[in-house]
Design a protein around this motif. Structure first.
Motif, PDB file in Angstrom:
ATOM      1  N   GLY A 210      24.248 -59.320 -26.509  1.00  0.00           N
ATOM      2  CA  GLY A 210      25.176 -59.756 -25.472  1.00  0.00           C
ATOM      3  C   GLY A 210      24.513 -59.566 -24.120  1.00  0.00           C
ATOM      4  O   GLY A 210      23.468 -60.172 -23.831  1.00  0.00           O
ATOM      5  N   LEU A 211      25.090 -58.721 -23.272  1.00  0.00           N
ATOM      6  CA  LEU A 211      24.460 -58.338 -22.015  1.00  0.00           C
ATOM      7  C   LEU A 211      23.574 -57.122 -22.301  1.00  0.00           C
ATOM      8  O   LEU A 211      24.092 -56.055 -22.631  1.00  0.00           O
ATOM      9  N   PRO A 212      22.258 -57.246 -22.224  1.00  0.00           N
ATOM     10  CA  PRO A 212      21.378 -56.118 -22.574  1.00  0.00           C
ATOM     11  C   PRO A 212      21.673 -54.894 -21.712  1.00  0.00           C
ATOM     12  O   PRO A 212      21.987 -55.025 -20.520  1.00  0.00           O
ATOM     13  N   PRO A 213      21.597 -53.686 -22.294  1.00  0.00           N
ATOM     14  CA  PRO A 213      21.955 -52.478 -21.538  1.00  0.00           C
ATOM     15  C   PRO A 213      21.143 -52.267 -20.270  1.00  0.00           C
ATOM     16  O   PRO A 213      21.662 -51.754 -19.276  1.00  0.00           O
ATOM     17  N   VAL A 214      19.874 -52.672 -20.270  1.00  0.00           N
ATOM     18  CA  VAL A 214      19.052 -52.507 -19.063  1.00  0.00           C
ATOM     19  C   VAL A 214      19.586 -53.388 -17.936  1.00  0.00           C
ATOM     20  O   VAL A 214      19.710 -52.950 -16.780  1.00  0.00           O
ATOM     21  N   GLU A 215      19.926 -54.629 -18.265  1.00  0.00           N
ATOM     22  CA  GLU A 215      20.489 -55.536 -17.260  1.00  0.00           C
ATOM     23  C   GLU A 215      21.857 -55.058 -16.800  1.00  0.00           C
ATOM     24  O   GLU A 215      22.189 -55.109 -15.602  1.00  0.00           O
ATOM     25  N   ALA A 216      22.676 -54.580 -17.740  1.00  0.00           N
ATOM     26  CA  ALA A 216      24.001 -54.063 -17.380  1.00  0.00           C
ATOM     27  C   ALA A 216      23.881 -52.866 -16.436  1.00  0.00           C
ATOM     28  O   ALA A 216      24.656 -52.736 -15.478  1.00  0.00           O
ATOM     29  N   GLY A 217      22.904 -51.996 -16.690  1.00  0.00           N
ATOM     30  CA  GLY A 217      22.704 -50.836 -15.813  1.00  0.00           C
ATOM     31  C   GLY A 217      22.417 -51.254 -14.386  1.00  0.00           C
ATOM     32  O   GLY A 217      22.949 -50.669 -13.427  1.00  0.00           O
ATOM     33  N   ALA A 218      21.578 -52.275 -14.217  1.00  0.00           N
ATOM     34  CA  ALA A 218      21.260 -52.767 -12.867  1.00  0.00           C
ATOM     35  C   ALA A 218      22.506 -53.353 -12.199  1.00  0.00           C
ATOM     36  O   ALA A 218      22.730 -53.148 -10.995  1.00  0.00           O
ATOM     37  N   GLN A 219      23.336 -54.076 -12.968  1.00  0.00           N
ATOM     38  CA  GLN A 219      24.570 -54.626 -12.409  1.00  0.00           C
ATOM     39  C   GLN A 219      25.525 -53.518 -11.980  1.00  0.00           C
ATOM     40  O   GLN A 219      26.202 -53.619 -10.948  1.00  0.00           O
ATOM     41  N   ILE A 220      25.592 -52.456 -12.766  1.00  0.00           N
ATOM     42  CA  ILE A 220      26.476 -51.329 -12.445  1.00  0.00           C
ATOM     43  C   ILE A 220      26.060 -50.685 -11.126  1.00  0.00           C
ATOM     44  O   ILE A 220      26.896 -50.382 -10.262  1.00  0.00           O
ATOM     45  N   VAL A 221      24.762 -50.473 -10.940  1.00  0.00           N
ATOM     46  CA  VAL A 221      24.270 -49.877  -9.689  1.00  0.00           C
ATOM     47  C   VAL A 221      24.636 -50.764  -8.503  1.00  0.00           C
ATOM     48  O   VAL A 221      25.073 -50.278  -7.447  1.00  0.00           O
ATOM     49  N   HIS A 222      24.492 -52.082  -8.665  1.00  0.00           N
ATOM     50  CA  HIS A 222      24.857 -53.009  -7.589  1.00  0.00           C
ATOM     51  C   HIS A 222      26.348 -52.914  -7.269  1.00  0.00           C
ATOM     52  O   HIS A 222      26.741 -52.867  -6.092  1.00  0.00           O
ATOM     53  N   LEU A 223      27.184 -52.869  -8.299  1.00  0.00           N
ATOM     54  CA  LEU A 223      28.631 -52.788  -8.073  1.00  0.00           C
ATOM     55  C   LEU A 223      29.029 -51.474  -7.408  1.00  0.00           C
ATOM     56  O   LEU A 223      29.959 -51.442  -6.596  1.00  0.00           O
ATOM     57  N   ILE A 224      28.335 -50.392  -7.745  1.00  0.00           N
ATOM     58  CA  ILE A 224      28.616 -49.116  -7.078  1.00  0.00           C
ATOM     59  C   ILE A 224      28.337 -49.231  -5.590  1.00  0.00           C
ATOM     60  O   ILE A 224      29.114 -48.736  -4.756  1.00  0.00           O
ATOM     61  N   ASP A 225      27.246 -49.881  -5.227  1.00  0.00           N
ATOM     62  CA  ASP A 225      26.943 -50.122  -3.810  1.00  0.00           C
ATOM     63  C   ASP A 225      28.099 -50.850  -3.131  1.00  0.00           C
ATOM     64  O   ASP A 225      28.528 -50.475  -2.028  1.00  0.00           O
ATOM     65  N   VAL A 226      28.608 -51.883  -3.777  1.00  0.00           N
ATOM     66  CA  VAL A 226      29.703 -52.675  -3.207  1.00  0.00           C
ATOM     67  C   VAL A 226      30.967 -51.823  -3.073  1.00  0.00           C
ATOM     68  O   VAL A 226      31.653 -51.854  -2.043  1.00  0.00           O
ATOM     69  N   MET A 227      31.295 -51.042  -4.107  1.00  0.00           N
ATOM     70  CA  MET A 227      32.483 -50.185  -4.064  1.00  0.00           C
ATOM     71  C   MET A 227      32.393 -49.147  -2.949  1.00  0.00           C
ATOM     72  O   MET A 227      33.380 -48.904  -2.234  1.00  0.00           O
ATOM     73  N   MET A 228      31.237 -48.551  -2.805  1.00  0.00           N
ATOM     74  CA  MET A 228      31.072 -47.541  -1.756  1.00  0.00           C
ATOM     75  C   MET A 228      31.193 -48.173  -0.368  1.00  0.00           C
ATOM     76  O   MET A 228      31.765 -47.583   0.552  1.00  0.00           O
ATOM     77  N   ARG A 229      30.692 -49.387  -0.237  1.00  0.00           N
ATOM     78  CA  ARG A 229      30.769 -50.074   1.057  1.00  0.00           C
ATOM     79  C   ARG A 229      32.194 -50.506   1.374  1.00  0.00           C
ATOM     80  O   ARG A 229      32.688 -50.324   2.487  1.00  0.00           O
ATOM     81  N   GLU A 230      32.874 -51.064   0.346  1.00  0.00           N
ATOM     82  CA  GLU A 230      34.217 -51.608   0.554  1.00  0.00           C
ATOM     83  C   GLU A 230      35.319 -50.568   0.370  1.00  0.00           C
ATOM     84  O   GLU A 230      36.478 -50.829   0.697  1.00  0.00           O
ATOM     85  N   LYS A 231      34.951 -49.411  -0.220  1.00  0.00           N
ATOM     86  CA  LYS A 231      35.921 -48.340  -0.491  1.00  0.00           C
ATOM     87  C   LYS A 231      37.098 -48.870  -1.332  1.00  0.00           C
ATOM     88  O   LYS A 231      38.266 -48.591  -1.051  1.00  0.00           O
ATOM     89  N   ASN A 232      36.760 -49.597  -2.374  1.00  0.00           N
ATOM     90  CA  ASN A 232      37.775 -50.206  -3.226  1.00  0.00           C
ATOM     91  C   ASN A 232      37.171 -50.593  -4.556  1.00  0.00           C
ATOM     92  O   ASN A 232      35.946 -50.559  -4.719  1.00  0.00           O
ATOM     93  N   SER A 233      38.015 -50.973  -5.501  1.00  0.00           N
ATOM     94  CA  SER A 233      37.539 -51.414  -6.815  1.00  0.00           C
ATOM     95  C   SER A 233      38.628 -52.236  -7.493  1.00  0.00           C
ATOM     96  O   SER A 233      39.747 -52.367  -6.977  1.00  0.00           O
ATOM     97  N   GLY A 234      38.318 -52.782  -8.669  1.00  0.00           N
ATOM     98  CA  GLY A 234      39.297 -53.554  -9.402  1.00  0.00           C
ATOM     99  C   GLY A 234      39.636 -54.872  -8.739  1.00  0.00           C
ATOM    100  O   GLY A 234      38.805 -55.501  -8.085  1.00  0.00           O
ATOM    101  N   VAL A 235      40.897 -55.299  -8.898  1.00  0.00           N
ATOM    102  CA  VAL A 235      41.293 -56.611  -8.386  1.00  0.00           C
ATOM    103  C   VAL A 235      41.263 -56.685  -6.865  1.00  0.00           C
ATOM    104  O   VAL A 235      41.215 -57.768  -6.296  1.00  0.00           O
ATOM    105  N   GLU A 236      41.292 -55.532  -6.206  1.00  0.00           N
ATOM    106  CA  GLU A 236      41.269 -55.509  -4.740  1.00  0.00           C
ATOM    107  C   GLU A 236      39.842 -55.592  -4.190  1.00  0.00           C
ATOM    108  O   GLU A 236      39.657 -55.796  -2.984  1.00  0.00           O
ATOM    109  N   LEU A 237      38.845 -55.461  -5.038  1.00  0.00           N
ATOM    110  CA  LEU A 237      37.452 -55.466  -4.582  1.00  0.00           C
ATOM    111  C   LEU A 237      37.006 -56.891  -4.304  1.00  0.00           C
ATOM    112  O   LEU A 237      37.089 -57.767  -5.176  1.00  0.00           O
ATOM    113  N   LYS A 238      36.505 -57.136  -3.105  1.00  0.00           N
ATOM    114  CA  LYS A 238      36.014 -58.451  -2.731  1.00  0.00           C
ATOM    115  C   LYS A 238      34.486 -58.429  -2.810  1.00  0.00           C
ATOM    116  O   LYS A 238      33.816 -57.710  -2.082  1.00  0.00           O
TER     117      LYS A 238
END
Length: 239
Positions: A210-238
Motif C-alpha cells: 500500500g503506502l510504504p512505511p518509509v514514505e508514510a513516515g516522511a508524510q507524517i513528519v510533514h504533517l507534524i510541521d503543518v500541525m505545529m504551524r497551524e496549531k490544529n489538526s483533523g477536519v479543522e486543519l488547513k
C-alpha cells in the motif's frame, strides 16, 4: 485468472494486475471454483491471525519503547469490550507520568490494535524515519510508548497525562482479505478526551503493498510541521 472463456482475456489480465480484488475468477455453477475458494480461506486465516496474534515484544524492546496495557485483560475482552481498550488504570497513568518526558512537542505511541502483524511488519521502518525527521527539525520528542490492547483513543489519555503538543499513534488496522499487515497513523494537536473524533488527522493503508512505511513516515513528519504551524489538526486543519 480462472474465468472460463473471457470475452477479452488481455483486459482481464490488466485488471487483475491493478487490484488485489477477486475479479475474473469465474464460477462452478453457483459456487466459487476450488482454487479461488482455497485462496479466500487462506486470506481469511491470515486476517484471523492478525487479530489474535501478539506483537513481538523483542521489536518493542529493541526500539526502547516503554510498555503499558489498557484496562483490557486478554484478546477476548479486547474484541468484545472496545471501551476498555480506550482507558488506563490510575496506576498506569502514574507510571506513564513517572517514566516519560513531560510536555514533549511530539509524543509517539505504537499500539497493537486489530493487527499485531502490522506492528511487527512496519514499526521499525516507520519509527526510524519519523524519529530521524523530527530530530533533524529540532522537535522535542517524548519517550516512545507501546500500548497493549490499544484502541485509537488511548492517545488522548496519554496526551493529557504528558501535556504533549502533537500526539501520534501507529496502530494495526482491522485486517481485510488482501493483507493482514496494514497500519494507520492517527495524529492530533493537543489531543484530548474532551475533543471529538474529528480532531484526528489520519494516514491509513501503510504496508509494503500500500503506502510504504518509509514514505508514510516522511508524510507524517510533514504533517507534524503543518500541525505545529497551524496549531490544529483533523477536519479543522488547513493544508
Amino acid at each position: 485468472m480462472t474465468l472460463d472463456k473471457p470475452l477479452d482475456k488481455e483486459m482481464c489480465l490488466r485488471l487483475k494486475e491493478s487490484t488485489p480484488a477477486r475479479i475474473c475468477v469465474g464460477r462452478s455453477g453457483p459456487r466459487l471454483k476450488t482454487q479461488t475458494l482455497l485462496k479466500l480461506r487462506a486470506d481469511h486465516s491470515i486476517a484471523m491471525d492478525a487479530v489474535w496474534s501478539s506483537v513481538d515484544e523483542n521489536i518493542i524492546d529493541e526500539l526502547k519503547f516503554i510498555k503499558v496495557q489498557t484496562l483490557v485483560k486478554d484478546k477476548d475482552e479486547y474484541v468484545t469490550r472496545p471501551d476498555l481498550g480506550k482507558k488506563f488504570s490510575e496506576k498506569t497513568i502514574d507510571y506513564i507520568k513517572g517514566r516519560c518526558l513531560d510536555s514533549p512537542e511530539v509524543q509517539i505511541i505504537a499500539g497493537d490494535g486489530l493487527s499485531s502483524m502490522a506492528i511487527n511488519a512496519n514499526i521499525k521502518d516507520i519509527y526510524s524515519i519519523i524519529l530521524d525527521g523530527l530530530n533533524s527539525k529540532g522537535y522535542r520528542v517524548g519517550t516512545p510508548i507501546f500500548v497493549k490492547y490499544a484502541r485509537v483513543a488511548t492517545m488522548d489519555r496519554i496526551s493529557e497525562a504528558l501535556k504533549a503538543k502533537v500526539t501520534i499513534i501507529l496502530i494495526g488496522e482491522r485486517p481485510g482479505l488482501a493483507t493482514g499487515e496494514s497500519m494507520s497513523s492517527y495524529m492530533a494537536y493537543e489531543s484530548s478526551t474532551n475533543k471529538p473524533e474529528s480532531q484526528r488527522t489520519v494516514i491509513s493503508n501503510i504496508h509494503k503493498n500500500g503506502l510504504p512505511p518509509v514514505e508514510a513516515g516522511a508524510q507524517i513528519v510533514h504533517l507534524i510541521d503543518v500541525m505545529m504551524r497551524e496549531k490544529n489538526s483533523g477536519v479543522e486543519l488547513k493544508i
